[in-house]
Design a protein around this motif. Sequence first.
Motif, mmCIF file in Angstrom:
data_model
loop_
_atom_site.group_PDB
_atom_site.id
_atom_site.type_symbol
_atom_site.label_atom_id
_atom_site.label_comp_id
_atom_site.label_asym_id
_atom_site.label_seq_id
_atom_site.Cartn_x
_atom_site.Cartn_y
_atom_site.Cartn_z
ATOM 1 N N LEU A 1 0.806 -1.294 0.045
ATOM 2 C CA LEU A 1 -0.104 0.100 -0.015
ATOM 3 C C LEU A 1 0.817 1.195 0.015
ATOM 4 C CD1 LEU A 1 -2.622 1.528 0.356
ATOM 5 C CD2 LEU A 1 -2.559 1.123 2.807
ATOM 6 N N PHE A 2 1.021 1.952 -1.172
ATOM 7 C CA PHE A 2 1.614 3.312 -1.409
ATOM 8 C C PHE A 2 0.613 4.231 -1.195
ATOM 9 C CE2 PHE A 2 5.506 0.686 -2.296
ATOM 10 C CZ PHE A 2 6.533 1.517 -2.014
ATOM 11 N N VAL A 3 1.047 5.470 -0.752
ATOM 12 C CA VAL A 3 0.287 6.538 -0.661
ATOM 13 C C VAL A 3 1.007 7.760 -1.268
ATOM 14 C CG1 VAL A 3 -1.068 6.165 1.353
ATOM 15 C CG2 VAL A 3 1.220 7.327 1.532
ATOM 16 N N ARG A 4 0.495 8.651 -2.069
ATOM 17 C CA ARG A 4 1.072 9.601 -2.749
ATOM 18 C C ARG A 4 0.247 11.213 -2.169
ATOM 19 N NH1 ARG A 4 4.328 11.170 -7.273
ATOM 20 N NH2 ARG A 4 3.600 12.988 -8.162
ATOM 21 N N PHE A 5 0.895 12.104 -1.818
ATOM 22 C CA PHE A 5 0.527 13.010 -1.307
ATOM 23 C C PHE A 5 1.127 14.512 -1.508
ATOM 24 C CE2 PHE A 5 2.524 10.886 1.915
ATOM 25 C CZ PHE A 5 3.080 11.912 2.729
ATOM 26 N N ILE A 6 0.819 15.622 -1.056
ATOM 27 C CA ILE A 6 1.626 16.758 -1.272
ATOM 28 C C ILE A 6 1.941 17.123 0.365
ATOM 29 C CG2 ILE A 6 1.995 19.087 -1.940
ATOM 30 C CD1 ILE A 6 1.827 16.975 -4.248
ATOM 31 N N SER A 7 3.083 17.151 0.754
ATOM 32 C CA SER A 7 3.627 17.687 2.023
ATOM 33 C C SER A 7 4.108 19.124 2.009
ATOM 34 C CB SER A 7 4.835 16.721 2.734
ATOM 35 O OG SER A 7 5.770 16.931 1.829
ATOM 36 N N PRO A 8 4.416 19.482 2.932
ATOM 37 C CA PRO A 8 5.019 21.060 2.995
ATOM 38 C C PRO A 8 6.296 21.262 2.058
ATOM 39 C CG PRO A 8 4.366 20.492 5.212
ATOM 40 C CD PRO A 8 4.134 19.248 4.505
ATOM 41 N N THR A 9 7.017 20.115 2.102
ATOM 42 C CA THR A 9 8.038 20.138 1.443
ATOM 43 C C THR A 9 8.235 19.753 0.017
ATOM 44 O OG1 THR A 9 8.924 17.919 2.349
ATOM 45 C CG2 THR A 9 9.554 19.960 3.532
ATOM 46 N N GLY A 10 7.165 19.187 -0.512
ATOM 47 C CA GLY A 10 6.736 18.722 -1.765
ATOM 48 C C GLY A 10 5.946 17.416 -1.977
ATOM 49 N N PRO A 11 5.780 16.786 -3.231
ATOM 50 C CA PRO A 11 5.126 15.624 -3.339
ATOM 51 C C PRO A 11 6.153 14.165 -2.795
ATOM 52 C CG PRO A 11 5.524 16.713 -5.422
ATOM 53 C CD PRO A 11 6.486 17.301 -4.679
ATOM 54 N N LYS A 12 5.252 13.468 -2.124
ATOM 55 C CA LYS A 12 5.762 12.214 -1.379
ATOM 56 C C LYS A 12 5.054 10.955 -1.897
ATOM 57 C CE LYS A 12 8.333 14.355 1.810
ATOM 58 N NZ LYS A 12 9.794 14.053 2.163
ATOM 59 N N GLU A 13 5.951 10.123 -2.308
ATOM 60 C CA GLU A 13 5.272 8.740 -2.505
ATOM 61 C C GLU A 13 6.202 7.664 -1.494
ATOM 62 O OE1 GLU A 13 5.007 9.033 -7.380
ATOM 63 O OE2 GLU A 13 7.140 8.536 -6.631
ATOM 64 N N GLU A 14 4.992 7.102 -0.516
ATOM 65 C CA GLU A 14 5.617 6.776 0.628
ATOM 66 C C GLU A 14 4.683 5.288 0.645
ATOM 67 O OE1 GLU A 14 8.085 7.452 2.920
ATOM 68 O OE2 GLU A 14 8.416 9.058 1.462
ATOM 69 N N LEU A 15 5.669 4.130 1.377
ATOM 70 C CA LEU A 15 4.958 2.973 1.588
ATOM 71 C C LEU A 15 4.320 3.051 2.985
ATOM 72 C CD1 LEU A 15 4.637 -0.042 1.262
ATOM 73 C CD2 LEU A 15 6.826 -0.478 2.484
ATOM 74 N N LEU A 16 2.897 2.991 3.141
ATOM 75 C CA LEU A 16 2.301 3.150 4.252
ATOM 76 C C LEU A 16 2.096 1.925 5.043
ATOM 77 C CD1 LEU A 16 0.615 5.102 6.142
ATOM 78 C CD2 LEU A 16 -1.319 4.198 5.041
ATOM 79 N N GLY A 17 2.145 0.810 4.246
ATOM 80 C CA GLY A 17 2.103 -0.573 5.009
ATOM 81 C C GLY A 17 2.309 -1.791 3.990
ATOM 82 N N LEU A 18 2.839 -2.757 4.507
ATOM 83 C CA LEU A 18 2.817 -4.124 3.829
ATOM 84 C C LEU A 18 2.060 -4.982 4.670
ATOM 85 C CD1 LEU A 18 4.287 -5.320 1.421
ATOM 86 C CD2 LEU A 18 5.961 -6.487 3.187
ATOM 87 N N LEU A 19 1.013 -5.244 3.959
ATOM 88 C CA LEU A 19 0.021 -5.890 4.819
ATOM 89 C C LEU A 19 -0.349 -7.422 4.385
ATOM 90 C CD1 LEU A 19 -2.940 -3.100 3.870
ATOM 91 C CD2 LEU A 19 -0.996 -2.958 5.526
ATOM 92 N N PRO A 20 0.010 -8.168 5.330
ATOM 93 C CA PRO A 20 -0.287 -9.635 5.094
ATOM 94 C C PRO A 20 -1.544 -10.280 5.084
ATOM 95 C CG PRO A 20 0.431 -9.260 7.278
ATOM 96 C CD PRO A 20 0.345 -7.962 6.682
ATOM 97 N N LEU A 21 -1.881 -11.032 4.056
ATOM 98 C CA LEU A 21 -3.356 -11.705 4.133
ATOM 99 C C LEU A 21 -2.987 -13.142 4.338
ATOM 100 C CD1 LEU A 21 -4.586 -10.244 0.653
ATOM 101 C CD2 LEU A 21 -4.905 -9.317 3.061
ATOM 102 N N LYS A 22 -3.507 -13.494 5.701
ATOM 103 C CA LYS A 22 -3.243 -14.832 6.117
ATOM 104 C C LYS A 22 -4.056 -15.846 5.718
ATOM 105 C CE LYS A 22 -0.200 -13.777 8.753
ATOM 106 N NZ LYS A 22 1.402 -13.853 8.614
#
Length: 645
Positions: free
Chosen positions: A203-224
Amino acid sequence: MATEKKQRKTEDENREFKVEWTEAFAFTPNLNGLPTCLICQETLAHNKKSNVERHFTTKHVSFSVNYPVGEARKKAVEELQKSQEKPPSVFNYRMPSPNNVNIASFVVSQEIAKRGKPYTDGEYIKSCFIKASEELFRDFKNKADILRKIKELPLSAKTVKDRTVKMSSNITDQQVEDLKLASALSIAVDESCHINDTAQVSLFVRFISPTGPKEELLGLLPLKGQTRGEDIANAVIECIEKHHIPLDKIVSVSTDGAESMTGVRNGCVAILKEKISHEILTYHCIIHQEALCVQTFPEEICKVMELVINIIKSIITKALHHHQFQEFLFEMESEYADLLLHNRVRWLSRGNVLKHFAFLLTEIKAFLLEKGVHYPELSDDQWIQKFYFMVDVMSHLNQLNRRLQGKGNTIFSMLEEVISFENKLSLFAQDFERETLIHFPSLLKHRQESNSDIDICYFKTTLLNMREAFLHRFQEFRDSKATLAFVKKPLDASVTELNFSPFNIDIGDFEMQLLDLKTKELWSSKFERLCADMEILEKNKCELSSRHRWSALKDLEKEDMLIFNTWNSIPDSYHQLKKLAFAVLSLFGSTYLCEQSFSSMNLIKSRLRNRLIDENLESYLKLKTTTYKPDLPKLSKEMQGHCSH
């Protein structure tokens, strides 16, 4: 019997440092009043002129020659004194705080995680550091202190693991803090399995932070359990809500187009739409769609690729044959030293495999003939034509693929690349119609060398079919083209062509602000400068691409950062325009980052490290992919200082 004369001690003479020694011999008194050389930092035991002078004349002859007594010597000594006034380096700091040891441990742990190395490498790095320091600091007076501090570094496997988890948690806190401030965010979701066959949702999120665009891994989610659309959607929703991020901030979702993601009723996207109170944009990864368009090759051309792979396997998979083939290429002074194995997962694999095979075709024929292996297709002109056609087409497709990959690309630029390639396919078809083949150098060379009659109609039809596939795909991108272009060309925008529904825009205010922006030259000129800056950036990209310097592209300024800086310089009185611009700038055009994270996941959780738990795997990936820096001083203060164990 004569009385023994009592020996006088220098300590009893009350000798003091003389000020004139500084300019004459480049010495200065330390905190204990003893003379310390400004050149080599050596401290003498006594304040005796003879000792000071002897040290200077024997050990620093070149200094006395280069700076004779007088103005030159005075200036040189003053410079040395200034340099001594700077804060002491880590090598001269005799009593470092235990907190510094903790911070150093965090730094090493972070580097281990970023490179996906095992936790046990901490002790290995420490061992190397100690042995190297034995030689590196051999002439240092405080060598023992330096080695002692290195030995105190806590870098056991458990320590590295704990620090990795703490840094990952700290980065998550920073991500969430910025996400709560963002007015809009987009998510990219993909699913894959690691070595233990446990499904993981990236799960990656892309948003605009005060310092600029961010593309960040919010979570690696296991499906059991199962990996249905509802299971993926529930995992995504749970992760977002766990961090108290409002779901209504989501304006777009990008997926790989699998049935579990895009199913009309039970797909992940459909379930997310039900949970979000406004319309959201949904995108099928533009790179995956491009790969699907490539599958329009006729069956005969696909069989060419199959035969190439089989021939490569027959050479490479047999150790003796492989070694002999490499020796054969070395003797022939070939351009490439070996063949490549095809990997269906890697996007550029097919083009690179064909390129190597084409360059080594003569050597391959000779080697197979020597081994008594006969492939009649390698002498069949029709097969050779299809092979060289595929080499050239895949070369063009690889160039497109490279432009679609990477960070910092805006979704509008990616769409422009696809549309440009559609037009190139028409141009390629015309190239066959004219029979010039200037865009197919491999096929042209074959025609010139063998004087073959190229099947013009067959290849032209193949290209036109591929173009039709391109035209029928990417529809969701085409529908949003005017909205996507707004971030780059707001002065050309028309309110009636823009889609406001996902972004909660006041259309009346927006229309007034847009008119005002177009009218005032002070602000409109900023976007003219933006076009000029992006033109320079594109020229640099083209130059590096033509020289195949793909790694150097990463050092160029990112396109989305140029756009952000321009919009960020616009006053907040144009808040509706900025809100739309930042929302569009936050859209994902592909799931490239998800795929990249899965590649890293498979390297980290390999056959030799298959017991790595999900929490630690996520920590590794977060540190490896993030642009945030963990707050090491804060983390260090929260921990109790202790020596290595």
